[in-house]
Design an enzyme around this catalytic site. Sequence first.
Site, PDB file in Angstrom:
ATOM      1  N   GLU A   1       0.670   3.783   1.715  1.00 10.73           N
ATOM      2  CA  GLU A   1       1.316   4.001   3.459  1.00 10.73           C
ATOM      3  C   GLU A   1       2.053   3.502   3.440  1.00 10.73           C
ATOM      4  O   GLU A   1       2.901   4.453   4.394  1.00 10.73           O
ATOM      5  CB  GLU A   1      -0.120   4.277   3.979  1.00 10.73           C
ATOM      6  CG  GLU A   1      -1.373   4.840   3.566  1.00 10.73           C
ATOM      7  CD  GLU A   1      -1.984   4.252   3.004  1.00 10.73           C
ATOM      8  OE1 GLU A   1      -3.008   4.059   2.494  1.00 10.73           O
ATOM      9  OE2 GLU A   1      -2.001   2.755   1.915  1.00 10.73           O
TER      10      GLU A   1
ATOM     11  N   HIS B   1       0.889  -1.200   0.120  1.00  9.77           N
ATOM     12  CA  HIS B   1      -0.106  -0.056   0.055  1.00  9.77           C
ATOM     13  C   HIS B   1       0.970   1.124   0.002  1.00  9.77           C
ATOM     14  O   HIS B   1       1.964   1.247   0.914  1.00  9.77           O
ATOM     15  CB  HIS B   1      -1.107  -0.199   0.691  1.00  9.77           C
ATOM     16  CG  HIS B   1      -2.424  -0.541   0.977  1.00  9.77           C
ATOM     17  ND1 HIS B   1      -3.026  -0.858   2.134  1.00  9.77           N
ATOM     18  CD2 HIS B   1      -2.277  -2.450   0.174  1.00  9.77           C
ATOM     19  CE1 HIS B   1      -3.598  -2.028   1.683  1.00  9.77           C
ATOM     20  NE2 HIS B   1      -3.166  -2.513   0.732  1.00  9.77           N
TER      21      HIS B   1
ATOM     22  N   CYS C   1      -2.786  -0.562   7.213  1.00 12.17           N
ATOM     23  CA  CYS C   1      -2.266   0.538   7.258  1.00 12.17           C
ATOM     24  C   CYS C   1      -2.378   1.734   8.254  1.00 12.17           C
ATOM     25  O   CYS C   1      -1.317   2.613   9.249  1.00 12.17           O
ATOM     26  CB  CYS C   1      -2.051   1.427   6.384  1.00 12.17           C
ATOM     27  SG  CYS C   1      -2.235   0.455   4.304  1.00 12.17           S
TER      28      CYS C   1
ATOM     29  N   CYS D   1      -6.875   1.667   5.197  1.00 12.31           N
ATOM     30  CA  CYS D   1      -6.708   0.146   6.241  1.00 12.31           C
ATOM     31  C   CYS D   1      -6.478  -0.047   6.776  1.00 12.31           C
ATOM     32  O   CYS D   1      -5.677   0.881   7.801  1.00 12.31           O
ATOM     33  CB  CYS D   1      -6.726  -1.367   4.646  1.00 12.31           C
ATOM     34  SG  CYS D   1      -5.026  -1.689   5.017  1.00 12.31           S
TER      35      CYS D   1
END
Length: 147
Positions: free
Chosen positions: A73, A71, A100, A97
Amino acid sequence: MKNNEKWDRRFLDLAEVISTWSKDPSTKVGAVIADDQNRVLSVGYNGPAPGVDDAYAVLGERDVKIKCVIHAEVNAITHSNIANLTGATMYCTHLPCPNCASLMISKRISRVVVFDTDVEMAKRWNWDISAKLLEGVGIKTLMYKKG
């Protein structure tokens, strides 16, 4: 427009540009980490680890992609040269999510700023769980409409 909102929108716009670097054909995500002096500390976008074949990890089957893509992040946090992100702000083009959000909490990020999103996307990324996690430790979350 307040000065904080001006900077928030600038960094969200930058995250939007960075999201275009992703090769994911369905969801491009960008992230920017900035300090309290409005300096960029790190950036990230969603994609496979360096050296992993994009065709396999991103362009193939969705269930494989979800397991292989890092991801935005996470990429921004792991590529930061600063070990202590206490007080920093994470700017994301999409809602984080729960995984994260948990990483942001562990790195002591103090604010999360995102573009507002539709209900379906919020459900897809379990935003209700992320919001509870962030709120539970006092991380302020702001949402802005695009544009």
